[in-house]
Scaffold this motif. Structure first.
Motif, PDB file in Angstrom:
ATOM      1  N   MET A 150       0.818  -1.204   0.000  1.00 37.84           N
ATOM      2  CA  MET A 150       0.000   0.000   0.000  1.00 37.84           C
ATOM      3  C   MET A 150       0.855   1.258   0.000  1.00 37.84           C
ATOM      4  O   MET A 150       1.939   1.299   0.581  1.00 37.84           O
ATOM      5  CB  MET A 150      -0.918  -0.005   1.231  1.00 37.84           C
ATOM      6  N   ILE A 151       0.334   2.297  -0.673  1.00 36.46           N
ATOM      7  CA  ILE A 151       0.932   3.634  -0.685  1.00 36.46           C
ATOM      8  C   ILE A 151      -0.065   4.604  -0.061  1.00 36.46           C
ATOM      9  O   ILE A 151      -1.264   4.509  -0.318  1.00 36.46           O
ATOM     10  CB  ILE A 151       1.254   4.075  -2.137  1.00 36.46           C
ATOM     11  N   MET A 152       0.424   5.559   0.740  1.00 40.77           N
ATOM     12  CA  MET A 152      -0.419   6.632   1.239  1.00 40.77           C
ATOM     13  C   MET A 152       0.136   7.969   0.759  1.00 40.77           C
ATOM     14  O   MET A 152       1.312   8.266   0.959  1.00 40.77           O
ATOM     15  CB  MET A 152      -0.500   6.624   2.767  1.00 40.77           C
ATOM     16  N   ILE A 153      -0.728   8.781   0.123  1.00 39.81           N
ATOM     17  CA  ILE A 153      -0.353  10.125  -0.307  1.00 39.81           C
ATOM     18  C   ILE A 153      -1.040  11.098   0.637  1.00 39.81           C
ATOM     19  O   ILE A 153      -2.256  11.249   0.621  1.00 39.81           O
ATOM     20  CB  ILE A 153      -0.753  10.386  -1.764  1.00 39.81           C
ATOM     21  N   HIS A 154      -0.246  11.745   1.466  1.00 40.97           N
ATOM     22  CA  HIS A 154      -0.767  12.607   2.516  1.00 40.97           C
ATOM     23  C   HIS A 154      -1.137  13.981   1.976  1.00 40.97           C
ATOM     24  O   HIS A 154      -0.647  14.423   0.936  1.00 40.97           O
ATOM     25  CB  HIS A 154       0.287  12.802   3.610  1.00 40.97           C
ATOM     26  N   GLY A 155      -1.944  14.686   2.765  1.00 42.89           N
ATOM     27  CA  GLY A 155      -2.180  16.098   2.519  1.00 42.89           C
ATOM     28  C   GLY A 155      -1.039  16.923   3.084  1.00 42.89           C
ATOM     29  O   GLY A 155       0.065  16.424   3.315  1.00 42.89           O
ATOM     30  N   GLN A 156      -1.308  18.206   3.337  1.00 44.82           N
ATOM     31  CA  GLN A 156      -0.279  19.110   3.833  1.00 44.82           C
ATOM     32  C   GLN A 156       0.127  18.698   5.248  1.00 44.82           C
ATOM     33  O   GLN A 156      -0.705  18.614   6.146  1.00 44.82           O
ATOM     34  CB  GLN A 156      -0.812  20.543   3.814  1.00 44.82           C
ATOM     35  N   LYS A 157       1.397  18.482   5.441  1.00 44.35           N
ATOM     36  CA  LYS A 157       1.899  17.898   6.678  1.00 44.35           C
ATOM     37  C   LYS A 157       1.571  18.751   7.893  1.00 44.35           C
ATOM     38  O   LYS A 157       1.764  19.972   7.899  1.00 44.35           O
ATOM     39  CB  LYS A 157       3.411  17.691   6.591  1.00 44.35           C
ATOM     40  N   GLY A 158       1.056  18.099   8.939  1.00 46.35           N
ATOM     41  CA  GLY A 158       0.818  18.748  10.205  1.00 46.35           C
ATOM     42  C   GLY A 158      -0.521  19.438  10.344  1.00 46.35           C
ATOM     43  O   GLY A 158      -0.884  19.868  11.436  1.00 46.35           O
ATOM     44  N   THR A 159      -1.290  19.552   9.245  1.00 52.54           N
ATOM     45  CA  THR A 159      -2.615  20.154   9.347  1.00 52.54           C
ATOM     46  C   THR A 159      -3.571  19.145   9.990  1.00 52.54           C
ATOM     47  O   THR A 159      -3.361  17.939   9.934  1.00 52.54           O
ATOM     48  CB  THR A 159      -3.150  20.573   7.965  1.00 52.54           C
ATOM     49  N   THR A 160      -4.631  19.670  10.585  1.00 54.62           N
ATOM     50  CA  THR A 160      -5.564  18.797  11.299  1.00 54.62           C
ATOM     51  C   THR A 160      -6.091  17.658  10.432  1.00 54.62           C
ATOM     52  O   THR A 160      -6.066  16.495  10.862  1.00 54.62           O
ATOM     53  CB  THR A 160      -6.734  19.620  11.879  1.00 54.62           C
ATOM     54  N   PRO A 161      -6.603  17.935   9.214  1.00 54.85           N
ATOM     55  CA  PRO A 161      -7.122  16.813   8.422  1.00 54.85           C
ATOM     56  C   PRO A 161      -6.053  15.794   8.045  1.00 54.85           C
ATOM     57  O   PRO A 161      -6.331  14.583   8.015  1.00 54.85           O
ATOM     58  CB  PRO A 161      -7.729  17.485   7.181  1.00 54.85           C
ATOM     59  N   GLU A 162      -4.837  16.253   7.773  1.00 54.85           N
ATOM     60  CA  GLU A 162      -3.762  15.308   7.434  1.00 54.85           C
ATOM     61  C   GLU A 162      -3.474  14.394   8.610  1.00 54.85           C
ATOM     62  O   GLU A 162      -3.363  13.167   8.461  1.00 54.85           O
ATOM     63  CB  GLU A 162      -2.509  16.073   7.013  1.00 54.85           C
ATOM     64  N   VAL A 163      -3.362  14.978   9.790  1.00 54.57           N
ATOM     65  CA  VAL A 163      -3.051  14.190  10.991  1.00 54.57           C
ATOM     66  C   VAL A 163      -4.164  13.183  11.274  1.00 54.57           C
ATOM     67  O   VAL A 163      -3.916  11.994  11.526  1.00 54.57           O
ATOM     68  CB  VAL A 163      -2.831  15.122  12.194  1.00 54.57           C
ATOM     69  N   GLU A 164      -5.410  13.646  11.230  1.00 55.20           N
ATOM     70  CA  GLU A 164      -6.536  12.785  11.574  1.00 55.20           C
ATOM     71  C   GLU A 164      -6.777  11.703  10.525  1.00 55.20           C
ATOM     72  O   GLU A 164      -7.125  10.563  10.848  1.00 55.20           O
ATOM     73  CB  GLU A 164      -7.787  13.627  11.779  1.00 55.20           C
ATOM     74  N   ARG A 165      -6.636  12.047   9.247  1.00 56.23           N
ATOM     75  CA  ARG A 165      -6.841  11.047   8.194  1.00 56.23           C
ATOM     76  C   ARG A 165      -5.737   9.989   8.227  1.00 56.23           C
ATOM     77  O   ARG A 165      -5.983   8.813   7.953  1.00 56.23           O
ATOM     78  CB  ARG A 165      -6.919  11.738   6.821  1.00 56.23           C
ATOM     79  N   THR A 166      -4.536  10.410   8.570  1.00 51.31           N
ATOM     80  CA  THR A 166      -3.458   9.429   8.746  1.00 51.31           C
ATOM     81  C   THR A 166      -3.794   8.476   9.884  1.00 51.31           C
ATOM     82  O   THR A 166      -3.659   7.251   9.765  1.00 51.31           O
ATOM     83  CB  THR A 166      -2.128  10.142   9.029  1.00 51.31           C
ATOM     84  N   LYS A 167      -4.250   9.043  11.000  1.00 49.80           N
ATOM     85  CA  LYS A 167      -4.596   8.234  12.172  1.00 49.80           C
ATOM     86  C   LYS A 167      -5.660   7.185  11.819  1.00 49.80           C
ATOM     87  O   LYS A 167      -5.538   6.006  12.168  1.00 49.80           O
ATOM     88  CB  LYS A 167      -5.110   9.137  13.286  1.00 49.80           C
ATOM     89  N   GLY A 168      -6.706   7.616  11.111  1.00 52.91           N
ATOM     90  CA  GLY A 168      -7.789   6.702  10.772  1.00 52.91           C
ATOM     91  C   GLY A 168      -7.349   5.595   9.836  1.00 52.91           C
ATOM     92  O   GLY A 168      -7.703   4.420  10.027  1.00 52.91           O
ATOM     93  N   CYS A 169      -6.568   5.973   8.824  1.00 53.10           N
ATOM     94  CA  CYS A 169      -6.115   4.953   7.871  1.00 53.10           C
ATOM     95  C   CYS A 169      -5.133   3.978   8.520  1.00 53.10           C
ATOM     96  O   CYS A 169      -5.173   2.769   8.254  1.00 53.10           O
ATOM     97  CB  CYS A 169      -5.480   5.623   6.652  1.00 53.10           C
ATOM     98  N   MET A 170      -4.271   4.489   9.374  1.00 49.39           N
ATOM     99  CA  MET A 170      -3.327   3.605  10.057  1.00 49.39           C
ATOM    100  C   MET A 170      -4.054   2.608  10.940  1.00 49.39           C
ATOM    101  O   MET A 170      -3.598   1.471  11.112  1.00 49.39           O
ATOM    102  CB  MET A 170      -2.333   4.428  10.871  1.00 49.39           C
ATOM    103  N   GLN A 171      -5.183   2.995  11.496  1.00 46.67           N
ATOM    104  CA  GLN A 171      -5.982   2.046  12.279  1.00 46.67           C
ATOM    105  C   GLN A 171      -6.451   0.893  11.399  1.00 46.67           C
ATOM    106  O   GLN A 171      -6.375  -0.286  11.785  1.00 46.67           O
ATOM    107  CB  GLN A 171      -7.187   2.743  12.906  1.00 46.67           C
ATOM    108  N   ALA A 172      -6.930   1.228  10.187  1.00 45.25           N
ATOM    109  CA  ALA A 172      -7.387   0.183   9.267  1.00 45.25           C
ATOM    110  C   ALA A 172      -6.230  -0.719   8.845  1.00 45.25           C
ATOM    111  O   ALA A 172      -6.383  -1.945   8.747  1.00 45.25           O
ATOM    112  CB  ALA A 172      -8.050   0.816   8.041  1.00 45.25           C
ATOM    113  N   ILE A 173      -5.075  -0.124   8.599  1.00 45.56           N
ATOM    114  CA  ILE A 173      -3.901  -0.919   8.229  1.00 45.56           C
ATOM    115  C   ILE A 173      -3.514  -1.848   9.381  1.00 45.56           C
ATOM    116  O   ILE A 173      -3.202  -3.022   9.176  1.00 45.56           O
ATOM    117  CB  ILE A 173      -2.723   0.010   7.848  1.00 45.56           C
TER     118      ILE A 173
END
Length: 308
Positions: A150-173
């Motif tokens: 799997m590849i993840m393409i993040h949004g702008q680093k450190g912004t709230t949506p980037e942090v939260e979307r990373t957290k959610g996807c990492m849970q699924a992984i």
């Protein structure tokens, strides 16, 4: 399928009749991240249309993704007799400054989409990014059989949506030990062009990838292009996020595999509601999170028809 009446029920329940409180608010400042992005433009429309219904003037400024520009714009807004500030930070670095400036003048702040830990707004409104990203990633991982690279393409680093979307996807992984996150990269603009460039580069180094999560629909659409031009032979399952008006028709045609549709204009309306209440002296919850809706080619057509 739940159509608009249900899709925006959570937002509608949050909106109230204001009476005299709304009449006391004459002018709102709206500082927007980047109006070239459909997501932010839809929030702007939601704010302005609803404020017009209430007889409230809105002064809107567009930072075009530049934090320094936004600080200057907010400083100017604060000289224009606004009753509250609706603030969508242009980046993580300077996110705290406009809120601090407004509060120093006794002007309430409604942060939307992005917040600053050291200087949060009086209330923060957003989609429940972590839960929605979890649902998108869980879905595309399931389509891939629960395993694969799997590849993840993040949004702008450190912004709230980037942090939260990373957290959610990492849970699924983490719930799928057969999935290996082999590469990830951050974007600056959450754009389709970046999604194309990043996916091409990462696929060149990892040609056997079968799952991609782009943290915005633009990134997912770019990744879909990247898969095509990279010439990989295997099926690659792609998830996005936002439910953009430009992306939903493509999703409906099978151009990618899933997104989380946000209540963008509903977020704008709730921001106005919250600004009025804060200006009237009410205390609101620190966070007001609205659900995003898992959207796939099977149900995307109805979201296209019912998109606000």
């Amino acid at each position: 399928m739940k159509l608009k009446s249900t899709l925006f029920a959570a937002t509608a329940m949050a909106l109230t009749a204001f009476g005299a409180d709304a009449a006391e608010v004459k002018r709102l400042g709206l500082a927007v991240t980047n109006l070239q992005a459909d997501y932010f433009n839809q929030i702007k429309i939601g704010v302005e249309e609803y404020a017009k219904e209430l007889g409230i003037e809105v002064i809107t400024v567009d930072a075009k993704n530049d934090g320094a520009t936004q600080v200057s714009q907010v400083q100017d807004l604060l000289t224009q007799d606004i009753d509250a500030l609706i603030y969508l930070p242009a980046g993580a670095a300077a996110a705290a400054v406009p809120a601090r400036l407004a509060k120093a003048q006794g002007i309430p702040v409604v942060n939307v989409d992005r917040n600053a830990d050291d200087e949060p707004g009086d209330t923060f409104i957003a989609t429940d990014n972590a839960t929605s990203a979890y649902e998108v990633c869980k879905h595309v991982i399931g389509l891939a059989g629960g395993a694969g690279k799997m590849i993840m393409i993040h949004g702008q680093k450190g912004t709230t949506p980037e942090v939260e979307r990373t957290k959610g996807c990492m849970q699924a992984i983490g719930e799928n030990p057969g999935v290996e996150l082999v590469a990830q990269q951050w974007s600056n603009q959450w754009s389709q062009a970046e999604g194309l460039d990043i996916s091409q580069n990462l696929l060149q180094a990892n040609p056997d990838v079968t799952i991609i999560f782009g943290q915005a629909d633009g990134l997912a659409l770019g990744a879909a292009q990247g898969v095509k031009v990279s010439g990989v032979e295997q099926r690659v399952y792609i998830g996005g996020f936002d439910g953009d008006t430009t992306a939903l028709p493509i999703l409906a045609e099978g151009g990618f595999d899933a997104t989380a549709t946000q209540q963008v204009r509903g977020i704008g309306r709730l921001a106005v509601d919250s600004a009025v209440k804060l200006a009237a002296g009410e205390t609101l919850p620190a966070e007001q999170l609205l659900p995003g809706y898992l959207t796939t080619p099977e149900n995307a057509g109805e979201y296209v028809a019912e998109h606000p």
